[in-house]
Design a protein around this motif. Sequence first.
Motif, PDB file in Angstrom:
ATOM      1  N   GLN B 728      61.323  58.317   6.891  1.00 42.50           N
ATOM      2  CA  GLN B 728      62.965  57.969   6.726  1.00 42.50           C
ATOM      3  C   GLN B 728      63.843  58.672   7.360  1.00 42.50           C
ATOM      4  OE1 GLN B 728      63.386  55.069   5.663  1.00 42.50           O
ATOM      5  NE2 GLN B 728      61.809  54.447   4.434  1.00 42.50           N
ATOM      6  N   PHE B 729      63.510  60.151   7.736  1.00 50.01           N
ATOM      7  CA  PHE B 729      64.418  60.855   8.235  1.00 50.01           C
ATOM      8  C   PHE B 729      64.621  60.741   9.733  1.00 50.01           C
ATOM      9  CE2 PHE B 729      63.874  64.047   4.490  1.00 50.01           C
ATOM     10  CZ  PHE B 729      65.228  64.075   4.326  1.00 50.01           C
ATOM     11  N   GLU B 730      63.350  60.244  10.311  1.00 49.49           N
ATOM     12  CA  GLU B 730      63.179  59.943  11.573  1.00 49.49           C
ATOM     13  C   GLU B 730      64.253  58.780  11.817  1.00 49.49           C
ATOM     14  OE1 GLU B 730      60.971  60.533  14.536  1.00 49.49           O
ATOM     15  OE2 GLU B 730      61.845  62.372  13.765  1.00 49.49           O
ATOM     16  N   ARG B 731      63.973  57.823  10.884  1.00 45.99           N
ATOM     17  CA  ARG B 731      64.667  56.282  11.118  1.00 45.99           C
ATOM     18  C   ARG B 731      65.954  56.551  10.841  1.00 45.99           C
ATOM     19  NH1 ARG B 731      60.174  53.089   9.569  1.00 45.99           N
ATOM     20  NH2 ARG B 731      58.770  53.182  11.193  1.00 45.99           N
ATOM     21  N   ALA B 732      66.501  57.701  10.390  1.00 44.94           N
ATOM     22  CA  ALA B 732      67.981  57.809   9.786  1.00 44.94           C
ATOM     23  C   ALA B 732      68.981  57.008  10.994  1.00 44.94           C
ATOM     24  CB  ALA B 732      68.458  59.316   9.775  1.00 44.94           C
ATOM     25  N   ARG B 733      68.505  57.442  12.284  1.00 50.62           N
ATOM     26  CA  ARG B 733      69.563  56.871  13.383  1.00 50.62           C
ATOM     27  C   ARG B 733      69.354  55.056  13.270  1.00 50.62           C
ATOM     28  NH1 ARG B 733      68.851  61.425  17.460  1.00 50.62           N
ATOM     29  NH2 ARG B 733      66.959  61.880  16.030  1.00 50.62           N
ATOM     30  N   GLU B 734      67.877  55.103  13.487  1.00 51.49           N
ATOM     31  CA  GLU B 734      67.973  53.534  13.597  1.00 51.49           C
ATOM     32  C   GLU B 734      68.445  52.737  12.292  1.00 51.49           C
ATOM     33  OE1 GLU B 734      63.456  53.170  14.064  1.00 51.49           O
ATOM     34  OE2 GLU B 734      63.791  51.436  12.521  1.00 51.49           O
ATOM     35  N   ASN B 735      68.345  53.341  11.067  1.00 53.23           N
ATOM     36  CA  ASN B 735      69.025  52.621   9.894  1.00 53.23           C
ATOM     37  C   ASN B 735      70.517  52.643   9.917  1.00 53.23           C
ATOM     38  OD1 ASN B 735      66.774  52.084   8.613  1.00 53.23           O
ATOM     39  ND2 ASN B 735      66.391  54.095   7.819  1.00 53.23           N
ATOM     40  N   ALA B 736      71.238  53.772  10.528  1.00 52.60           N
ATOM     41  CA  ALA B 736      72.568  53.911  10.784  1.00 52.60           C
ATOM     42  C   ALA B 736      73.131  52.736  11.659  1.00 52.60           C
ATOM     43  CB  ALA B 736      72.763  55.206  11.619  1.00 52.60           C
ATOM     44  N   VAL B 737      72.379  52.488  12.835  1.00 50.31           N
ATOM     45  CA  VAL B 737      72.571  51.359  13.791  1.00 50.31           C
ATOM     46  C   VAL B 737      72.479  49.958  12.857  1.00 50.31           C
ATOM     47  CG1 VAL B 737      71.854  49.960  15.619  1.00 50.31           C
ATOM     48  CG2 VAL B 737      71.624  52.518  15.995  1.00 50.31           C
ATOM     49  N   ARG B 739      73.162  49.652   9.648  1.00 48.66           N
ATOM     50  CA  ARG B 739      74.187  49.700   8.794  1.00 48.66           C
ATOM     51  C   ARG B 739      75.777  49.356   9.732  1.00 48.66           C
ATOM     52  NH1 ARG B 739      74.802  52.455   4.306  1.00 48.66           N
ATOM     53  NH2 ARG B 739      76.895  51.463   4.261  1.00 48.66           N
ATOM     54  N   ALA B 740      75.628  49.964  10.868  1.00 48.46           N
ATOM     55  CA  ALA B 740      76.850  49.710  11.756  1.00 48.46           C
ATOM     56  C   ALA B 740      76.751  48.265  12.153  1.00 48.46           C
ATOM     57  CB  ALA B 740      76.707  50.617  12.955  1.00 48.46           C
ATOM     58  N   CYS B 741      75.484  47.498  12.288  1.00 48.05           N
ATOM     59  CA  CYS B 741      75.760  46.235  12.556  1.00 48.05           C
ATOM     60  C   CYS B 741      75.940  45.250  11.471  1.00 48.05           C
ATOM     61  CB  CYS B 741      74.307  45.896  13.158  1.00 48.05           C
ATOM     62  SG  CYS B 741      74.103  46.620  14.915  1.00 48.05           S
ATOM     63  N   GLY B 742      76.032  45.904  10.156  1.00 46.82           N
ATOM     64  CA  GLY B 742      76.456  45.088   8.993  1.00 46.82           C
ATOM     65  C   GLY B 742      75.611  44.808   7.966  1.00 46.82           C
ATOM     66  N   VAL B 748      69.090  47.604   3.558  1.00 46.01           N
ATOM     67  CA  VAL B 748      68.388  48.835   4.350  1.00 46.01           C
ATOM     68  C   VAL B 748      67.196  49.395   3.374  1.00 46.01           C
ATOM     69  CG1 VAL B 748      68.547  50.987   5.063  1.00 46.01           C
ATOM     70  CG2 VAL B 748      70.530  49.421   5.918  1.00 46.01           C
ATOM     71  N   PHE B 749      67.701  49.489   1.987  1.00 47.59           N
ATOM     72  CA  PHE B 749      66.616  50.011   1.052  1.00 47.59           C
ATOM     73  C   PHE B 749      65.511  48.733   0.926  1.00 47.59           C
ATOM     74  CE2 PHE B 749      64.964  50.158  -3.122  1.00 47.59           C
ATOM     75  CZ  PHE B 749      64.726  51.571  -3.329  1.00 47.59           C
ATOM     76  N   ALA B 828      72.676  57.331   3.017  1.00 46.19           N
ATOM     77  CA  ALA B 828      73.071  58.302   4.295  1.00 46.19           C
ATOM     78  C   ALA B 828      74.549  57.319   4.781  1.00 46.19           C
ATOM     79  CB  ALA B 828      72.043  58.247   5.341  1.00 46.19           C
ATOM     80  N   SER B 829      75.446  58.263   5.146  1.00 44.07           N
ATOM     81  CA  SER B 829      76.469  57.557   5.807  1.00 44.07           C
ATOM     82  C   SER B 829      76.115  57.555   7.407  1.00 44.07           C
ATOM     83  CB  SER B 829      77.687  58.616   5.834  1.00 44.07           C
ATOM     84  OG  SER B 829      78.361  58.516   6.909  1.00 44.07           O
ATOM     85  N   PRO B 830      76.324  55.978   7.870  1.00 48.54           N
ATOM     86  CA  PRO B 830      75.815  55.767   9.102  1.00 48.54           C
ATOM     87  C   PRO B 830      76.902  56.634  10.217  1.00 48.54           C
ATOM     88  CG  PRO B 830      76.997  53.955   7.929  1.00 48.54           C
ATOM     89  CD  PRO B 830      76.873  55.047   7.031  1.00 48.54           C
ATOM     90  N   ALA B 831      78.033  57.003   9.789  1.00 43.01           N
ATOM     91  CA  ALA B 831      78.691  57.640  10.951  1.00 43.01           C
ATOM     92  C   ALA B 831      78.138  58.937  11.126  1.00 43.01           C
ATOM     93  CB  ALA B 831      80.273  57.856  10.366  1.00 43.01           C
ATOM     94  N   ALA B 832      77.773  59.769   9.949  1.00 45.93           N
ATOM     95  CA  ALA B 832      77.084  60.992  10.161  1.00 45.93           C
ATOM     96  C   ALA B 832      75.931  60.860  11.010  1.00 45.93           C
ATOM     97  CB  ALA B 832      76.971  61.797   8.977  1.00 45.93           C
ATOM     98  N   ALA B 833      75.108  59.951  10.689  1.00 45.97           N
ATOM     99  CA  ALA B 833      73.723  59.862  11.509  1.00 45.97           C
ATOM    100  C   ALA B 833      74.017  59.593  12.861  1.00 45.97           C
ATOM    101  CB  ALA B 833      73.105  58.876  11.070  1.00 45.97           C
ATOM    102  N   LEU B 834      74.900  58.628  13.083  1.00 47.09           N
ATOM    103  CA  LEU B 834      75.257  58.297  14.436  1.00 47.09           C
ATOM    104  C   LEU B 834      75.934  59.455  15.475  1.00 47.09           C
ATOM    105  CD1 LEU B 834      76.375  54.662  14.031  1.00 47.09           C
ATOM    106  CD2 LEU B 834      74.221  55.438  15.383  1.00 47.09           C
ATOM    107  N   ARG B 835      76.846  60.262  14.671  1.00 44.70           N
ATOM    108  CA  ARG B 835      77.310  61.148  15.467  1.00 44.70           C
ATOM    109  C   ARG B 835      76.530  62.237  15.969  1.00 44.70           C
ATOM    110  NH1 ARG B 835      80.497  63.474  11.323  1.00 44.70           N
ATOM    111  NH2 ARG B 835      81.620  61.619  11.012  1.00 44.70           N
ATOM    112  N   GLU B 836      75.262  62.326  15.614  1.00 41.15           N
ATOM    113  CA  GLU B 836      74.114  63.218  16.084  1.00 41.15           C
ATOM    114  C   GLU B 836      73.857  62.728  17.513  1.00 41.15           C
ATOM    115  OE1 GLU B 836      70.823  64.425  14.011  1.00 41.15           O
ATOM    116  OE2 GLU B 836      71.974  65.418  12.489  1.00 41.15           O
ATOM    117  N   GLU B 837      73.914  61.522  17.573  1.00 44.39           N
ATOM    118  CA  GLU B 837      73.383  60.639  18.709  1.00 44.39           C
ATOM    119  C   GLU B 837      73.964  61.401  19.973  1.00 44.39           C
ATOM    120  OE1 GLU B 837      70.790  57.889  20.376  1.00 44.39           O
ATOM    121  OE2 GLU B 837      70.880  58.493  18.268  1.00 44.39           O
TER     122      GLU B 837
END
Lengths: 376, 837
Positions: B728-737, B739-742, B748-749, B828-837
């Motif tokens: 799930q940690f690995e997928r953080a970004r995937e999930n953020a995307v 979330r970002a997509c709506g 997500v859960f 997890a906040s999608p913004a935070a996860a995506l910021r790492e990108e």
Amino acid sequence: MRKLFPVIFAALLAACSAEEPQESAGGIPLQQALGAGGAEYRQVISPRDFVFPRDHAAHDGFRTEWWHLIGTLQAENSGENFGFQLSLFRIAPSPPQKETPPKNPRSNWRATHIWMAHAALTDARGRRHYADERFAREALGLAGATSQPLSVRVGDWEISARGENFPGRARVVAEDFSFDLSFAPQNKNRAPTLQGDAGLSKKGAAPGEASYYYSLMRLSASGELQAGGKTFRASGLAWLDREWSSKPLAAGLSGWDWFALHLNDGADLMFYQLRDGDGNPDSHSAGVIANADGAETRLTSRDVVLRPLRFSKTGERYPLTWEMQIPSLQKNWTIHAVLDDQKMDVSVRYWEGMVEVKNASGKVVGRGYMEMTGYE
Amino acid sequence: MVKDRLALALARRLARHRWQAALSALGVALGVGVVVAVDLANHSARQSFEVSLRQIAGNATHRVIGARGLDERLYAQLQRNGIRRAAPVVEGGVRLRGEFFQLLGIEPLAESAFRGWAPPLNSSAIVGLLGGEDAVLMSARDAQRLGISAGEDARIKVAGAEKIVRIAGVIKSGAGGDGLLLADIAAAQRLLNRFGELDRIDLILNASEVARIKELLPADARLVVPQARNRARAALGKPFQTNLAAMSLLALLVGGFIIHNAARFSVLQRRELLGCLRMLGATHAQLFARVMFEALALGLVGALAGLLAGAWLARMLLHLVARTIRDLYFAAPAGELQLPPELLAKGLALGLALTLLAALLPALEAARAPPQAVARRSLPELRARRELPKWALAGGVAMLAAAALAAVPGGGVLSGYIALFFLLVGFCLAAPLLALLLARVCAPLFGALFGFRGRFALRGVGAGLSRTGPALAALTLAVAATIGIGVMVESFRASVSGWLTQALPGDLYISIPANSSRRAATALPPGFAGDVRALPGVAAISSGRSVEVETAAGPAALHAISFAPKSYASFHFTEKLPDLWRGVERGEMTIISEPYAFHRGLRAGDEVSLLAAGGARAFTVGGIFRDYGSERGALIVARDPYARWWGDDAVSTLGVYFSDGNDAENLTAQIKSVAAAYDARIRVTSNREIRGYTLRVFERTFAITRVLRWLVVAAAVLGIFSALLALQFERARENAVLRACGCTRGEVFALGALQTGVVGLFAGLLALPLGWLCAQLLIRVINPRSFGWTLASLPPVSTPSVYLEALALALFAALLAGLYPGWRTARASPAAALREE
């Protein structure tokens, strides 16, 4: 005079209590052991009429009784000196009237008497002392005494006679030694020596603190013995002590030194020195000297002066050389252990072994046995 | 300097994932803990078993035993003939406050050379024994535990009858005397009602005495060496303990998967960092050493924690192990836990070795990480997938080896376990590939069921195999083990239950429970059997006498049976001679139980020699029958020849057969009242009650197996939890995307839950065939090789619950494990996860 530990053992058996389940006999004060019980058994209060040979057999009703045979032998061919000891003890754990009636059906192992035997052999030239012990209950023929024929036995260790009376035979097969000896009074007509007051030997001031005690002091003995893997034919002199009592020692005594000596001039001497709590001679110490012709002279604590001259260096401080003075008879001897280490390393520790008697000029004038307790 | 920085950089990264670290340490701890616990419990049980045998045997070099005990007069005869170091013994089982005690009747005066722990001759404890007909001694530990003090009276039950004993004292010497009541031989004979006889005479003999004593012994007595007999008895419990040890290794194996998973993850997660470090000049060796060091550190922490947990767990297991040994082997181990350092060291070493082994591949991978791999996240995943067929091939080879090992006839127990190990490991190696195939197969179904989410979840599982593979394998392994063991226990129960139905053809069985003697069951009163037979409505009776007899290979249980017409059908023979029953009735043949044949290596037609009253007597083995009643096995002879040759016409068991159409209840009541008139201890039991009781004992025997099974599952759940957490940690970004997509948090859960559910489902599905294979191995190979029992092999349809439960377990375990990671991702906040990108 004989051993303390059957008394302790008997007292323990009588007073067995659950309160001190793990105490060993060595740790129990003498006074306690001797003070407890005893009163319900038959008492040694007044002199009795000894009847021989009947009295050679057991006297039930008294708490404890023993047959004590010792002697000094010489190998017939090679001349080695040997000493031997066979002591058989009968012990009644409970007084006759207090014995609980057996529950029915009863086990054949239920016994009113237990027996203890000590055997020892001293090889003077080989400088070795062998000792062994065994126990058995008087049940299933494991141990016991009969009068016709006379047999006193613990397992296959036995003092026996063909009929009711001696001559007799003593047989022991122990772990690393054995002996099979015939013995007979040297003088058939000599009556057994009654010790103390006509056989009542006082051990303390209180009534009952005494034993019935007689001795066959001079027996000739011969037979075969084995020690150190070798077999010897040997002959010499033996001595049988018989004693029974329910309270054979007064409270407050710490031990004793006992001597049974065959003198070369034909006289025999028995003397026991009782020691009080401070190690000083007690006034009930006593003995007898019997001349070759059988004439007996009683000895009291005032007649005999004993002085230890040399002690064992390791373990308990047993005196190994004594000076014995009997001023009234102008005797002055030294008594030497033939071998220092003749400790009886069995359930109860004491020193018992072969001794030589020397006169003032150092000449050997007799041999015998010495027993010492209370130095532990 | 570079090295320190390297360590620091890696450690910082690790610190951010401390959950991961803690979980992998926990995995090792669990694995090591279970292994150590079983090891300690086994060791302690065995130790106390041996101690109890040794303390009863004492220092004896020899022992005289008889065909039917010994006449007590033999002891006196030996004593008179100079066999001095001899100690007579009468012994029997009694119950005190519901606990089993061995009542040991001794001659205290002859004891000193024999049992060093017994109180010395000149102690008042022994004196107390000699003093009374009801005096006993017990160990201080037992006395304290039961709250009994010296001087008190206690009630004991001897063969069902109540008697009063006085606790004359306690024995304080160390470990000796536990589980024993020491009594004078006179008291023991009275309490056990064994007048005139001895069970044995213990001896300390030298060579010349050995020769001498043989001439003194009567024909029905035999001189034996107790050490060999004790060894033989102690060896009886071994297969059972080996079984436990093997199961505990399963837990360790699962622990290994967990640490492998964790090490692999830590490498994957730090790929960028590792690549950077390589560019900065770190060598292959440095990175390799670093990863190994990390794993080792975690392994060490885990293994140490495992030792503590193991010691704690062992205390509970010991009780179960000891009880099973008691049920199976009629011994009373004292059950004191011991912590021998070598066993603890072994557990530690096992844990560390496993850690290193599990971390080896990830460490190599880390060392191989090419510097340019920073941006290429897909590379390892691709490689992992490329390697799947290779692993599967290796797995296939391992499974073939397992099959070969299992097929070798006459192989030992050990080869059976090795086969099991190969099977499990082989299958687990192939599991990721199988999962991938399964994902392909299921894709359309999932698409139809869950729409895009279903396909997404399936793809995710397939794509993440380098991460989920080991966890999946671990869960598969654990679940398969529970299936294997479950099926084995089920088929065991079915076999026992079927056997009970057949082996108890009578309507009622009558006996006096609890033996006052080790050697013979308590006899029913004379005349009783005849009175029962005479009752109207009783069609037939069978009678039996159960004793212990001496054979050339030590003592054995012998049942002398006078058969009722229906008795014959109650035996199911695995092999037999043609004229079997005639031979038995004539006393020429014996029939033996399967375990007995197994332990002694006997076949039908072989000969056994039994010590009868007149000396040794030979019997031909007429047949081998199925029997689950005793692990040690038993022999059966006809009663008439037995009575003649052993001079014993006592009866200890009656089987009553009702004639048809009778009021069973009324008749049972009548028989009970006849029994009560004879002796209140007589127990009348219906065959149904015996069946129930036997199955209860059976259940108890497998209680420990069940405990271990759950521990293995717990380890697997832990593994899957740690894998999913990392995933799930690995997928953080995937999930953020997403979330970002709506996508909402709930969606997500749900997606996460679906993914973990897929992992669980796959593990469960893969475990079904593996579990079945394990069960076959256990039933057909390991059990017969351990105990000599043939078990019915049940087809899966007859035990569907075991399989369905396992599937549900896998699913539930995965979902449970996915709960927390899913919740974290969803929050997890999608913004935070995506910021790492």
